[in-house]
Design an enzyme around this catalytic site. Structure first.
Site, short mmCIF file in Angstrom:
data_model
loop_
_atom_site.label_atom_id
_atom_site.label_comp_id
_atom_site.label_asym_id
_atom_site.label_seq_id
_atom_site.Cartn_x
_atom_site.Cartn_y
_atom_site.Cartn_z
N SER A 252 59.84 36.06 55.18
CA SER A 252 58.80 35.31 54.50
C SER A 252 58.17 34.25 55.41
CB SER A 252 59.42 34.62 53.30
OG SER A 252 58.42 33.99 52.55
N LYS B 243 60.23 41.65 44.35
CA LYS B 243 61.27 41.88 45.35
C LYS B 243 62.48 42.59 44.73
CE LYS B 243 60.12 40.73 49.58
NZ LYS B 243 59.01 39.97 49.95
N LYS C 66 53.34 38.54 57.95
CA LYS C 66 53.10 39.94 57.57
C LYS C 66 51.74 40.08 56.88
CE LYS C 66 56.80 40.36 55.00
NZ LYS C 66 57.31 38.99 55.21
N THR C 67 51.54 39.24 55.84
CA THR C 67 50.31 39.36 55.05
C THR C 67 49.10 38.95 55.87
OG1 THR C 67 51.56 38.94 53.03
CG2 THR C 67 49.18 38.62 52.91
N HIS D 175 60.99 46.04 55.16
CA HIS D 175 60.32 44.79 54.78
C HIS D 175 59.25 44.51 55.83
CE1 HIS D 175 60.45 40.22 53.87
NE2 HIS D 175 59.73 40.84 52.97
N ARG E 4 62.18 32.64 45.12
CA ARG E 4 63.31 33.46 44.68
C ARG E 4 64.59 32.63 44.65
NH1 ARG E 4 64.79 36.36 48.19
NH2 ARG E 4 63.19 35.86 49.73
N ASP F 106 53.69 44.12 52.52
CA ASP F 106 55.07 43.63 52.42
C ASP F 106 56.20 44.66 52.35
OD1 ASP F 106 56.55 41.11 52.22
OD2 ASP F 106 57.14 41.80 50.24
N ARG G 201 50.94 30.70 45.85
CA ARG G 201 50.68 32.13 46.06
C ARG G 201 49.46 32.62 45.32
NH1 ARG G 201 54.40 35.48 49.24
NH2 ARG G 201 56.20 34.15 49.50
N1 LIG Z 1 50.49 32.18 64.55
C1 LIG Z 1 50.53 32.48 63.26
N2 LIG Z 1 50.60 33.77 62.86
C2 LIG Z 1 50.66 34.07 61.55
N3 LIG Z 1 50.64 33.16 60.55
C3 LIG Z 1 50.55 31.85 60.89
C4 LIG Z 1 50.50 31.47 62.26
N4 LIG Z 1 50.41 30.11 62.28
C5 LIG Z 1 50.41 29.69 61.01
N5 LIG Z 1 50.49 30.72 60.15
C6 LIG Z 1 50.55 30.59 58.67
O1 LIG Z 1 51.82 31.07 58.29
C7 LIG Z 1 51.76 31.74 57.04
C8 LIG Z 1 52.18 33.19 57.20
O2 LIG Z 1 52.42 33.65 55.90
P1 LIG Z 1 52.30 35.14 55.42
O3 LIG Z 1 51.30 35.88 56.21
O4 LIG Z 1 52.13 35.07 53.95
O5 LIG Z 1 53.76 35.63 55.76
P2 LIG Z 1 54.60 36.80 55.13
O6 LIG Z 1 53.64 37.75 54.52
O7 LIG Z 1 55.35 37.37 56.29
O8 LIG Z 1 55.51 36.16 54.13
C9 LIG Z 1 50.33 31.65 56.56
O9 LIG Z 1 50.23 30.56 55.70
C10 LIG Z 1 49.56 31.42 57.87
O10 LIG Z 1 48.38 30.70 57.66
C1 LIG Z 2 57.37 37.18 47.83
C2 LIG Z 2 58.18 37.20 48.83
O1 LIG Z 2 57.82 37.75 50.03
P1 LIG Z 2 57.02 37.22 51.29
O2 LIG Z 2 57.28 35.75 51.34
O3 LIG Z 2 57.62 37.96 52.44
O4 LIG Z 2 55.56 37.51 51.10
C3 LIG Z 2 59.53 36.70 48.65
O5 LIG Z 2 60.31 36.80 49.60
O6 LIG Z 2 59.85 36.23 47.54
MN LIG Z 3 53.64 38.35 52.49
#
Ligand SMILES: Nc1ncnc2c1ncn2[C@@H]1O[C@H](COP(=O)(O)OP(=O)(O)O)[C@@H](O)[C@H]1O
Ligand SMILES: C=C(OP(=O)(O)O)C(=O)O
Ligand SMILES: [Mn+2]
Length: 534
Positions: free
Chosen positions: A244, A206, A248-249, A225, A59, A263, A327
């Site tokens: 981010s 977003k 979360k995911t 969020h 973004r 998300d 992604r």
């Molecule tokens: N302890 C942990 N808990 C969660 N994710 C972790 C951890 N250590 C490393 N990671 C990595 O961090 C990233 C978390 O990203 P994601 O779940 O997509 O976050 P969000 O959805 O909040 O943007 C992933 O690539 C995951 O493999």
């Molecule tokens: C796609 C997004 O969300 P997130 O990294 O939390 O998955 C973003 O912030 O652009």
């Molecule tokens: Mn996410």
């Protein structure tokens, strides 16, 4: 659908409209011979198509603008010198100019139009019409938003229209008071968004989240969020806030539970509901064994972005040469355990704040009091991880109000108010979980974090001995099934506890300084005692 007429949007000379294409057709369109540059998709070994998004692989918050008018003037939380945020005001003149750029770009073309919903609840969802010239962008929104039924499409009247003119540029941005040739501009009154000169799909996703964040709290709902899941009976709901990259995911995708969404969620009197119809997972270093469900979701109909493929379509998930923010978007039904048919569940019992602490100070889990809950929600401390926002190349500590400041259109206290009301009504408890670093210099393992989440969700964490961590007054467990005991007190992860002390004092002072912006009223002042003390 009533006959689609784009001239009412100032788009003329349209040669053909590809309306709500099927996945079959999207695949054909995005891999069709003759496509060049960022329009071109490549089929990967997993069946999902990969596309490149160009210069913008994340973004661009500095290019986000909202038209300032009678409606928005006194409601939107504008950026100010005292409290900078991403809600930059745009003039009517700038709006007219960017809209004209989009109209010109999209005129005399073969276009894709996708009608979809944002919000799983019929009474509060937004009907959105996306207009674009790039096939894979139509695929992206088809994955990420909620698909209307054939019957719903018959009478589809959009509440909001998004014009994606990613191929155009704002040449005269300076005289328009914009930031660059790239612009992501919202008009809350006419309910439109214009995107110019960025191909990053996250701006559409977003963008609509930001709009839900504007409209829902004004109707007395929490707009959050966070990711969300519930137990296999659909009863014990949990939500996971976090910026981010905080998990979360990853953490909401749990084979023992049903996924609600990864998300963006609302919380009304009936419970928690998803805004989206799909997930948008990071795939950098994606490991099949530690994240099998996400790995298995990467198949035909999923859409990879900025991932490195060789000529045969073999994927190199470790390659960060284009971006760390690689992604995949996929429809939520690519995950087996999901809440069906509507992504919603009863009020949350557990609220988890995910923070990826790059300082290595926060315990891997802290049990928060109600006052601490408000304090840490408003503070929104985390490290921004590389990639998702332009200009962020290494973990950068930040305070992002409500764990999503970039998407808040109203003042943060409004989101805190709505969340607290909902938590009180359901008797929810909150936890602060550090998914970042500790004294070992390494990131806390996904395995330990999953163990912590399990202990919160099955209630074990309420039946173990605890102790208090100085400066922050965090209550932390001293043992927890499935979690390395040696990490529960972060001081134990340092060669010498005094190293932690020093960093802890530094972080505490950053919290205290950051919170000053909330001390202008009695409520904010009262929360100071729940924050760190030096
Ligand atoms: N302890 C942990 N808990 C969660 N994710 C972790 C951890 N250590 C490393 N990671 C990595 O961090 C990233 C978390 O990203 P994601 O779940 O997509 O976050 P969000 O959805 O909040 O943007 C992933 O690539 C995951 O493999
Ligand atoms: C796609 C997004 O969300 P997130 O990294 O939390 O998955 C973003 O912030 O652009
Ligand atoms: Mn996410």
């Amino acid at each position: 659908m009533a006959k689609l007429d784009l001239t009412k949007y100032g788009i003329t000379g349209t040669t053909e409209i590809v309306y709500n294409p099927s996945y079959e057709q999207l695949f054909e369109e995005e891999t069709k011979p003759g496509l060049e540059g960022y329009e071109k998709g490549q089929v990967s070994e997993l069946g999902a198509v990969n596309v490149m998004t160009g210069i913008y692989t994340g973004r661009s918050p500095k290019d986000k603008f909202i038209v300032m008018d009678e409606n928005s003037k006194d409601t939107v939380w504008w950026t100010s010198d005292e409290y900078k945020n991403d809600n930059h005001p745009a003039s009517q003149e700038a709006w007219a100019a960017v809209k004209a750029i989009a109209q010109k770009e999209l005129s005399n073309k073969r276009l894709y139009v996708v009608d979809a919903f944002c919000g799983a609840n019929k009474d509060t969802r937004m009907a959105i019409r996306f207009v674009m010239e790039v096939a894979w962008q139509a695929h992206f929104v088809t994955n990420m938003f909620i698909k209307p039924t054939a019957e719903e499409l018959e009478n589809f009247e959009p509440d909001f229209v998004v014009y994606n003119a990613s191929k155009a540029k704002v040449e005269n941005y300076k005289e328009l008071g914009l930031n660059s040739e790239t612009a992501v501009v919202f008009n809350i009154t006419s309910k439109e968004q214009v995107i110019v000169n960025t191909w990053y799909g996250g701006e559409m996703k977003k963008g609509m989240f930001s709009m839900m964040n504007y409209f829902l709290p004004l109707k007395g709902m929490a707009s959050m969020h966070c990711s969300a899941n519930t137990d296999l009976n659909g009863e014990n709901t949990a939500i996971f806030f976090g910026l981010s990259g905080t998990g979360k995911t990853t953490l909401s995708t749990d084979p023992k539970r049903l996924l609600i969404g990864d998300d963006e969620h609302g919380w009304d009197d009936n419970g928690v509901f998803n805004f989206e119809g799909g997930c948008y997972a990071k795939v950098i270093n994606l490991d099949k064994d530690s994240e099998p469900d996400i790995y298995n979701a990467i198949k035909r109909n999923a859409l990879l972005e900025n991932v490195t493929l060789d000529a045969e379509g073999h994927i190199d998930f470790a390659d960060k040469s284009v971006t760390e923010n690689t992604r995949v978007s996929y429809p939520i039904n690519h995950i087996k355990n999901i809440v069906r048919p509507i992504s919603s569940a009863p009020a949350a019992k557990n609220v988890i704040f995910l923070s990826a602490d790059a300082f290595g100070v926060l315990p891997p889990v802290s049990i928060l009091s109600p006052e601490q809950t408000q304090y840490y929600f408003l503070s929104g401390f985390t490290a921004k991880l590389a990639g998702t926002e332009r200009g962020i190349t290494e973990p950068t500590p930040t305070f992002s109000a409500c764990f999503g400041q970039a998407f808040l259109e109203l003042h943060p206290t409004k989101y805190a108010e709505e969340l607290v009301k909902k938590m009180q009504a359901s008797g929810a408890k909150a936890y602060l979980v550090n998914t970042g670093w500790n004294g070992t210099g390494k990131r806390i393992s996904i395995k330990d974090t999953r163990g912590i989440i399990d202990a919160i969700l099955n209630g074990d964490i309420n039946n173990v001995p605890t102790k208090k961590i100085p400066y922050f007054d965090f209550e932390v467990p001293t043992v927890l099934n499935g979690v390395d005991t040696g990490i529960l007190d972060p001081r134990d992860t340092y060669a010498d506890a005094s190293q932690w002390e020093e960093k802890a004092k530094d972080l505490a002072s950053r919290f205290i300084k950051n919170f000053k912006k909330y001390e202008g009223n009695e409520h904010g002042k009262a929360l100071v005692s729940a924050g760190p003390q030096l």
